[in-house]
Design a protein around this motif. Structure first.
Motif, short mmCIF file in Angstrom:
data_model
loop_
_atom_site.label_atom_id
_atom_site.label_comp_id
_atom_site.label_asym_id
_atom_site.label_seq_id
_atom_site.Cartn_x
_atom_site.Cartn_y
_atom_site.Cartn_z
N THR A 23 0.85 -1.18 0.00
CA THR A 23 0.00 0.00 0.00
C THR A 23 0.89 1.24 0.00
OG1 THR A 23 -1.73 -1.17 1.20
CG2 THR A 23 -1.80 1.25 1.24
N LYS A 25 1.40 5.34 0.27
CA LYS A 25 0.79 6.54 0.83
C LYS A 25 0.68 7.63 -0.23
CE LYS A 25 2.67 5.70 5.46
NZ LYS A 25 3.52 6.26 6.56
N ARG A 26 -0.02 8.69 0.10
CA ARG A 26 -0.16 9.84 -0.78
C ARG A 26 1.04 10.77 -0.64
NH1 ARG A 26 -5.06 12.75 1.48
NH2 ARG A 26 -3.82 12.32 3.34
N ASP A 29 1.42 12.66 2.57
CA ASP A 29 1.95 11.97 3.74
C ASP A 29 3.45 12.14 3.87
OD1 ASP A 29 -0.58 10.93 4.47
OD2 ASP A 29 -0.39 9.36 2.96
N TYR A 30 4.10 12.56 2.78
CA TYR A 30 5.55 12.79 2.79
C TYR A 30 5.90 14.27 2.73
CZ TYR A 30 5.44 7.82 1.63
OH TYR A 30 5.20 6.47 1.65
N THR A 81 10.85 7.59 2.30
CA THR A 81 11.02 7.85 0.88
C THR A 81 12.32 8.59 0.65
OG1 THR A 81 10.00 8.90 -1.08
CG2 THR A 81 9.74 10.03 1.02
#
Length: 341
Positions: A23, A25-26, A29-30, A81
């Protein structure tokens, strides 16, 4: 972090089936704003990084145009990320809203385990880039698409349209070179590790530099590209249309630039001799619109060398970014190095 990134580029696993993908994240979210800007029949994904708490503060805009390969913007790994921009301590985050545009047809966010070893995204069904990417992966598309995104952004209340900068690295340097000649919204352009003679000139220079190299195959390839300059193919290799468009010498666009341009390059980059020659020629013709600054001993990604090998612990992107940020604000780069014989 940088060394980890480069190591991962070499050893990352192949992609997994779609069912095994984690999954994702958008972008929010980062810490990134995610805008979707219409461009003809397309919807363009745009990520914006602003200093926390200053997302709505009116600031200049810096569009960063990345290099080649169909890579997602946000590369997710087990601990988060990888940084989206290669500079973080340069002061650009304080001075600008930073903007980057996704490659066409490529996911904005992807887990590195689902990507190729060089972080390229291939369609799991075809083992090649998506058709949408192949059809749009050429210079004129990127220039026109970027212009449409800038047209949208400069109308936003948080953008100070008095300063709009486009900085492009590697392949992106060719994109911003043509934008310098065509886009009236820009006020400054920065070319990073480009080659004013075009992509094929770089490929030939790299081939000539290899021991026992024979460039005959590259000349045959170039003849094929010239004979099929409008052809779009969809394989792991670039289409003839892509190679042709990025091999038209960017010097042609830079000579016609509407705005000041700063050309930055490492002297150990394959494109360095071509930048040196272009620099000499613009001096001869008294063209002062383009400013040059070289970094002795640095390679294409602004790493230094140690004992004849790239030193991944000596990473100079922050220095380079600080230099072009200073140039945008003052018209001056850092002091030139001492003249060498």
């Amino acid at each position: 972090m940088i060394r980890l990134l480069l190591t991962t580029l070499l050893v990352a696993a192949g992609f997994l089936p779609l069912a095994a993908q984690p999954t994702i994240k958008r972008p929010a979210d980062y810490g990134y704003r995610h805008l979707r800007v219409p461009y003809g029949p397309d919807t363009v994904d745009v990520l914006i990084l602003s200093k926390p708490g200053e997302e709505q503060r009116r600031k200049p805009l810096l569009l960063f145009v990345q290099g080649s390969l169909p890579k997602p913007l946000l590369l997710v790994h087990d601990k988060g990320t990888y940084p989206l921009f290669p500079f973080k301590g340069s002061g650009l985050y304080d001075a600008f809203h930073l903007v980057i545009i996704s490659k066409p047809g490529i996911p904005v966010v992807a887990d590195v385990k689902t990507l190729q070893p060089n972080f390229s995204y291939f369609d799991p069904r075809t083992q090649a880039p998506p058709l949408a990417y192949c059809q749009r992966n050429h210079l004129d598309y990127y220039v026109a698409r970027n212009a449409a995104v800038l047209k949208y952004l400069v109308r936003q209340p948080w953008v100070d349209a008095r300063t709009v900068v486009a900085a492009g690295h590697s392949e992106g340097s060719t994109v911003v070179a043509k934008m310098a000649a065509t886009d009236r919204r820009l006020t400054h352009v920065v070319s990073l590790s480009g080659n004013p003679a075009g992509r094929m000139a770089t490929m030939l220079a790299q081939q000539r530099g290899a021991e026992g190299a024979d460039a005959a195959a590259l000349f045959r390839y170039w003849q094929h590209v010239v004979d099929h300059a409008a052809e779009v193919t969809c394989t792991p290799a670039d289409a003839p249309k892509t190679t042709y468009s990025f091999s038209v010498p960017p010097a042609e666009y830079l000579r016609r630039s509407r705005v000041p341009v700063l050309v930055l390059y490492g002297t150990r980059d394959a494109g360095a001799p071509f930048n040196d020659a272009f620099r000499l020629d613009l001096m001869r013709t008294r063209n002062t619109r383009v400013t040059f600054h070289d970094y002795p001993g640095l390679e294409h990604n602004f790493f230094a060398f140690k004992d004849g090998r790239i030193n991944y612990d000596d990473y100079r992107w922050d220095e380079v970014a600080a230099d072009f940020g200073r140039w945008v604000q003052t018209g001056r780069v850092a002091a030139e190095p001492t003249t060498r014989p």
